[in-house]
Design an enzyme around this catalytic site. Structure first.
Site, PDB file in Angstrom:
ATOM      1  N   THR A  35      -2.590   6.861   4.047  1.00 50.56           N
ATOM      2  CA  THR A  35      -3.863   6.406   4.644  1.00 50.56           C
ATOM      3  C   THR A  35      -4.960   6.319   3.574  1.00 50.56           C
ATOM      4  O   THR A  35      -5.805   5.428   3.615  1.00 50.56           O
ATOM      5  CB  THR A  35      -4.286   7.355   5.794  1.00 50.56           C
ATOM      6  OG1 THR A  35      -3.198   7.437   6.712  1.00 50.56           O
ATOM      7  CG2 THR A  35      -5.504   6.830   6.535  1.00 50.56           C
ATOM      8  N   GLU A  62       3.435  11.109  13.426  1.00 53.71           N
ATOM      9  CA  GLU A  62       2.344  11.899  12.824  1.00 53.71           C
ATOM     10  C   GLU A  62       1.131  12.094  13.746  1.00 53.71           C
ATOM     11  O   GLU A  62       0.563  13.176  13.790  1.00 53.71           O
ATOM     12  CB  GLU A  62       1.880  11.237  11.522  1.00 53.71           C
ATOM     13  CG  GLU A  62       0.785  12.053  10.856  1.00 53.71           C
ATOM     14  CD  GLU A  62       0.232  11.443   9.587  1.00 53.71           C
ATOM     15  OE1 GLU A  62       0.684  10.358   9.175  1.00 53.71           O
ATOM     16  OE2 GLU A  62      -0.685  12.068   9.014  1.00 53.71           O
ATOM     17  N   LYS A  70       6.682   4.206  -3.007  1.00 51.92           N
ATOM     18  CA  LYS A  70       7.358   4.713  -4.218  1.00 51.92           C
ATOM     19  C   LYS A  70       8.872   4.698  -4.029  1.00 51.92           C
ATOM     20  O   LYS A  70       9.609   4.331  -4.936  1.00 51.92           O
ATOM     21  CB  LYS A  70       6.889   6.150  -4.537  1.00 51.92           C
ATOM     22  CG  LYS A  70       5.435   6.225  -4.992  1.00 51.92           C
ATOM     23  CD  LYS A  70       5.043   7.619  -5.447  1.00 51.92           C
ATOM     24  CE  LYS A  70       4.660   8.549  -4.329  1.00 51.92           C
ATOM     25  NZ  LYS A  70       3.450   8.196  -3.577  1.00 51.92           N
ATOM     26  N   ASP A 117      -3.881   3.489  11.987  1.00 53.68           N
ATOM     27  CA  ASP A 117      -2.843   4.523  12.154  1.00 53.68           C
ATOM     28  C   ASP A 117      -2.483   4.633  13.639  1.00 53.68           C
ATOM     29  O   ASP A 117      -1.304   4.641  14.006  1.00 53.68           O
ATOM     30  CB  ASP A 117      -3.338   5.903  11.692  1.00 53.68           C
ATOM     31  CG  ASP A 117      -3.673   5.983  10.211  1.00 53.68           C
ATOM     32  OD1 ASP A 117      -2.988   6.689   9.482  1.00 53.68           O
ATOM     33  OD2 ASP A 117      -4.634   5.316   9.786  1.00 53.68           O
ATOM     34  N   ASP A 157       5.946   7.464  10.547  1.00 54.00           N
ATOM     35  CA  ASP A 157       4.633   7.613   9.924  1.00 54.00           C
ATOM     36  C   ASP A 157       3.964   6.248  10.097  1.00 54.00           C
ATOM     37  O   ASP A 157       4.349   5.275   9.447  1.00 54.00           O
ATOM     38  CB  ASP A 157       4.770   7.981   8.439  1.00 54.00           C
ATOM     39  CG  ASP A 157       3.459   8.495   7.883  1.00 54.00           C
ATOM     40  OD1 ASP A 157       2.410   8.123   8.432  1.00 54.00           O
ATOM     41  OD2 ASP A 157       3.494   9.270   6.908  1.00 54.00           O
ATOM     42  N   ARG A 161       7.587  14.753  -7.020  1.00 55.59           N
ATOM     43  CA  ARG A 161       6.552  15.166  -6.055  1.00 55.59           C
ATOM     44  C   ARG A 161       6.518  16.689  -5.964  1.00 55.59           C
ATOM     45  O   ARG A 161       7.484  17.312  -5.508  1.00 55.59           O
ATOM     46  CB  ARG A 161       6.881  14.581  -4.688  1.00 55.59           C
ATOM     47  CG  ARG A 161       5.828  14.877  -3.636  1.00 55.59           C
ATOM     48  CD  ARG A 161       6.171  14.285  -2.289  1.00 55.59           C
ATOM     49  NE  ARG A 161       5.035  14.349  -1.395  1.00 55.59           N
ATOM     50  CZ  ARG A 161       4.078  13.458  -1.324  1.00 55.59           C
ATOM     51  NH1 ARG A 161       4.121  12.374  -2.067  1.00 55.59           N
ATOM     52  NH2 ARG A 161       3.056  13.608  -0.498  1.00 55.59           N
ATOM     53  N   ILE A 180       0.997   4.998   9.403  1.00 53.89           N
ATOM     54  CA  ILE A 180       0.522   4.561   8.072  1.00 53.89           C
ATOM     55  C   ILE A 180       0.757   5.735   7.148  1.00 53.89           C
ATOM     56  O   ILE A 180       0.144   6.791   7.304  1.00 53.89           O
ATOM     57  CB  ILE A 180      -0.976   4.193   8.050  1.00 53.89           C
ATOM     58  CG1 ILE A 180      -1.226   2.928   8.865  1.00 53.89           C
ATOM     59  CG2 ILE A 180      -1.438   3.974   6.602  1.00 53.89           C
ATOM     60  CD1 ILE A 180      -2.631   2.357   8.710  1.00 53.89           C
ATOM     61  N   ASP A 181       1.662   5.568   6.230  1.00 50.77           N
ATOM     62  CA  ASP A 181       1.849   6.584   5.201  1.00 50.77           C
ATOM     63  C   ASP A 181       1.006   6.141   4.010  1.00 50.77           C
ATOM     64  O   ASP A 181       1.100   4.979   3.582  1.00 50.77           O
ATOM     65  CB  ASP A 181       3.331   6.674   4.815  1.00 50.77           C
ATOM     66  CG  ASP A 181       3.564   7.774   3.797  1.00 50.77           C
ATOM     67  OD1 ASP A 181       2.931   8.842   3.923  1.00 50.77           O
ATOM     68  OD2 ASP A 181       4.364   7.564   2.872  1.00 50.77           O
ATOM     69  N   HIS A 223      -2.030  15.801  -3.849  1.00 48.34           N
ATOM     70  CA  HIS A 223      -0.729  15.764  -3.159  1.00 48.34           C
ATOM     71  C   HIS A 223       0.434  16.190  -4.045  1.00 48.34           C
ATOM     72  O   HIS A 223       1.526  16.447  -3.551  1.00 48.34           O
ATOM     73  CB  HIS A 223      -0.433  14.343  -2.639  1.00 48.34           C
ATOM     74  CG  HIS A 223      -1.388  13.891  -1.579  1.00 48.34           C
ATOM     75  ND1 HIS A 223      -1.255  12.678  -0.947  1.00 48.34           N
ATOM     76  CD2 HIS A 223      -2.486  14.490  -1.040  1.00 48.34           C
ATOM     77  CE1 HIS A 223      -2.227  12.550  -0.059  1.00 48.34           C
ATOM     78  NE2 HIS A 223      -2.985  13.620  -0.098  1.00 48.34           N
ATOM     79  N   SER A 257       1.963   6.595  -1.030  1.00 41.28           N
ATOM     80  CA  SER A 257       2.909   6.380   0.081  1.00 41.28           C
ATOM     81  C   SER A 257       4.370   6.271  -0.339  1.00 41.28           C
ATOM     82  O   SER A 257       4.714   6.344  -1.519  1.00 41.28           O
ATOM     83  CB  SER A 257       2.523   5.131   0.880  1.00 41.28           C
ATOM     84  OG  SER A 257       3.019   3.950   0.276  1.00 41.28           O
ATOM     85  N   ASP A 270       7.167  11.822   6.290  1.00 42.93           N
ATOM     86  CA  ASP A 270       6.748  11.400   4.947  1.00 42.93           C
ATOM     87  C   ASP A 270       7.937  11.095   4.036  1.00 42.93           C
ATOM     88  O   ASP A 270       7.732  10.635   2.905  1.00 42.93           O
ATOM     89  CB  ASP A 270       5.877  12.480   4.299  1.00 42.93           C
ATOM     90  CG  ASP A 270       4.435  12.420   4.786  1.00 42.93           C
ATOM     91  OD1 ASP A 270       3.927  11.301   4.969  1.00 42.93           O
ATOM     92  OD2 ASP A 270       3.838  13.490   5.005  1.00 42.93           O
TER      93      ASP A 270
HETATM   94  N1  A3P Z   1      -1.996  18.607   0.011  1.00 43.08           N
HETATM   95  C1  A3P Z   1      -0.989  17.785   0.158  1.00 43.08           C
HETATM   96  N2  A3P Z   1       0.122  17.914  -0.589  1.00 43.08           N
HETATM   97  C2  A3P Z   1       1.158  17.059  -0.462  1.00 43.08           C
HETATM   98  N3  A3P Z   1       1.168  16.012   0.388  1.00 43.08           N
HETATM   99  C3  A3P Z   1       0.077  15.837   1.155  1.00 43.08           C
HETATM  100  C4  A3P Z   1      -1.052  16.686   1.083  1.00 43.08           C
HETATM  101  N4  A3P Z   1      -1.961  16.247   1.964  1.00 43.08           N
HETATM  102  C5  A3P Z   1      -1.432  15.171   2.570  1.00 43.08           C
HETATM  103  N5  A3P Z   1      -0.197  14.920   2.087  1.00 43.08           N
HETATM  104  C6  A3P Z   1       0.763  13.908   2.500  1.00 43.08           C
HETATM  105  O1  A3P Z   1       0.885  12.912   1.514  1.00 43.08           O
HETATM  106  C7  A3P Z   1       1.108  11.691   2.182  1.00 43.08           C
HETATM  107  C8  A3P Z   1       0.835  10.534   1.283  1.00 43.08           C
HETATM  108  O2  A3P Z   1       1.784  10.540   0.280  1.00 43.08           O
HETATM  109  P1  A3P Z   1       1.471  10.126  -1.220  1.00 43.08           P
HETATM  110  O3  A3P Z   1       0.832  11.298  -1.870  1.00 43.08           O
HETATM  111  O4  A3P Z   1       2.842   9.857  -1.741  1.00 43.08           O
HETATM  112  O5  A3P Z   1       0.602   8.931  -1.166  1.00 43.08           O
HETATM  113  C9  A3P Z   1       0.211  11.792   3.372  1.00 43.08           C
HETATM  114  O6  A3P Z   1       0.674  10.939   4.362  1.00 43.08           O
HETATM  115  P2  A3P Z   1      -0.394  10.189   5.331  1.00 43.08           P
HETATM  116  O7  A3P Z   1      -1.189   9.273   4.494  1.00 43.08           O
HETATM  117  O8  A3P Z   1       0.548   9.537   6.272  1.00 43.08           O
HETATM  118  O9  A3P Z   1      -1.203  11.261   5.985  1.00 43.08           O
HETATM  119  C10 A3P Z   1       0.295  13.249   3.761  1.00 43.08           C
HETATM  120  O10 A3P Z   1       1.270  13.509   4.758  1.00 43.08           O
HETATM  121 MG    MG Z   2       2.469  10.180   5.493  1.00 42.37          MG
HETATM  122 MG    MG Z   3       0.340   8.728   8.095  1.00 46.57          MG
HETATM  123 MG    MG Z   4      -2.124  11.420   7.699  1.00 45.94          MG
END
Ligand code: A3P
Ligand code: MG
Ligand code: MG
Ligand code: MG
Length: 385
Positions: free
Chosen positions: A175, A108, A296, A84, A170, A310, A172-173, A269, A293, A322
């Site tokens: 992670t 980020e 999608k 990241d 971002d 979402r 790494i979206d 999430h 990430s 994001d």
């Molecule tokens: N409680 C939460 N609710 C919704 N999104 C969240 C979350 N906690 C983290 N995320 C976000 O969800 C992203 C990942 O998306 P997805 O759910 O589509 O895989 C994360 O990006 P990062 O991995 O860059 O931190 C983060 O920003």
């Molecule tokens: Mg992200």
């Molecule tokens: Mg990220």
């Molecule tokens: Mg993150």
């Protein structure tokens, strides 16, 4: 009133590819006379593609040899890895080389944890990874010091907003997906006057062929996709190895029974129970496709599925990095991205997206049906609590 507002022409009216109209109102005049300027982001798009591809290669290398020591936990307990940080330093460095005079980045990560006692070894590892990427690429004849890398990471502290240009990154979206060996994306977008004008999504683990419910996997399972879009120019996908790009379009499916939908892999999430209620109301037959990430958005832009739902749990605030790149990748491919109240996402208000309940994405034909199903399901869920 000083105003520098940029209006994006409705899709159907867009004429010249890679151009859009910008209405600039002079700050010295209170009149509404507008100067129409044709804008192109060709240089910015090329720089974004290059930066995201460099970062993708760095991430691929780290994912292959993932060590436990490469994972830290941030204050909010979310994971962050050397990849990241390395990705953010590399993208920030590459963009600053191209646009030294006018550079603002909303990203980020920051270097706060890396400047704490005991982090020196991690910083050195990140610096080594970044320098290896720069050397392999060969376009920049420099070696960065650890302080250069920390500064490059920290140049992502801009707040964004409705004025001027801001890159949104971002590094790494997904992670969590990255750590599992699953999907992740390097997501980079450019805001101009508060609107997303270009976006690039590098998805190193995404198959080149469809991942939809009825998707055909390529015989040799080739992975690594780069999606890119410029306002008014459509969306393209090319293999991350650099071979030629193809124009992509969202699915033309009109019957929800034939639609499949994407959602987060992580139930924390997004509320999977709410998505499943919506899918049931729509008559969607296929099971959800759960991946991490903004991959999608990329998959949706090429028609792998028809819907992305979402719904974060109460209290969570979505961040612009994001969604900015994913949003333009889908809209330029003919899709629609709104919040659960049907409003377009507003990227002009700083690093947070203030939105109603969640984000819904689909094609133009399905949106009215999806929107009704979303409203009904939200009401039902609230009544059952
Ligand atoms: N409680 C939460 N609710 C919704 N999104 C969240 C979350 N906690 C983290 N995320 C976000 O969800 C992203 C990942 O998306 P997805 O759910 O589509 O895989 C994360 O990006 P990062 O991995 O860059 O931190 C983060 O920003
Ligand atoms: Mg992200
Ligand atoms: Mg990220
Ligand atoms: Mg993150």
């Amino acid at each position: 009133m000083s105003l520098n507002c940029l209006r994006v022409v409705p899709h159907s009216l867009k004429k010249p590819r890679f151009f859009h109209l910008s209405y600039l109102r002079s700050s010295s005049s209170s009149s509404s006379s507008a100067v129409i300027v044709a804008m192109s982001y060709t240089k910015e798009l090329a720089a974004a593609k290059k930066a995201a591809s460099l970062a993708a290669h760095l991430c691929q290398k780290v994912q292959k040899a993932l060590l436990q020591s490469d994972v830290q936990s941030k204050n909010d307990k979310s994971p962050v890895t050397v990849a990241d940080y390395g990705s953010q330093a590399l993208v920030s460095f590459a963009l600053q080389q191209e646009f030294p005079a006018d550079f603002s980045l909303v990203a980020e990560e920051d270097s706060e944890d890396l400047r704490k006692d005991g982090a020196q070894e991690t910083v050195e590892r990140i610096t080594k990874l970044v320098n290896e990427s720069i050397t392999n690429d060969g376009s920049y004849n420099v070696t960065l010091s650890t302080e250069d890398v920390l500064k490059a990471i920290d140049s992502g502290r801009s707040e964004g907003g409705s004025q001027g240009r801001h890159w949104v990154l971002d590094p790494i979206d997904g992670t969590k997906g990255f750590l599992r060996g699953d999907q992740y994306a390097i997501a980079l977008a450019l805001l101009d006057g508060g609107k997303v004008v270009l976006g690039v999504l590098a998805c190193p683990n995404l198959p080149l062929t469809s991942i939809g419910a009825a998707g055909q996997h390529s015989p040799n399972n080739e992975v690594g996709c780069l999606f890119f879009a410029e306002v008014g120019g459509g969306t393209y996908m090319q293999p991350l190895d650099g071979s030629s790009a193809v124009k992509v379009q969202v699915t033309a499916v009109e019957n929800p029974e034939e639609a499949s939908f994407f959602e987060s892999y992580e139930a924390a999430h997004s509320m999977h129970d709410l998505s499943s209620l919506i899918a049931q109301k729509l008559g969607v037959k296929a099971p959800p496709v759960r991946i991490d990430s903004q991959a999608k958005y990329g998959a949706l832009s090429r028609g792998d599925g028809a819907i992305y739902l979402r719904f974060p749990h109460k209290g969570y605030r979505e961040k612009i990095w994001d969604h900015a790149a994913g949003c333009i990748v889908v809209t330029e491919a003919g899709g629609v991205v709104t919040d659960a109240a049907g409003k377009p996402l507003d990227f002009s208000r700083g690093k947070y997206l203030d939105l109603d309940t969640g984000i819904i994405v689909t094609n133009q034909k399905l949106m009215p049906l999806l929107f009704s199903a979303v409203r009904e399901s939200i009401k039902e869920k609230a009544a059952s609590l």
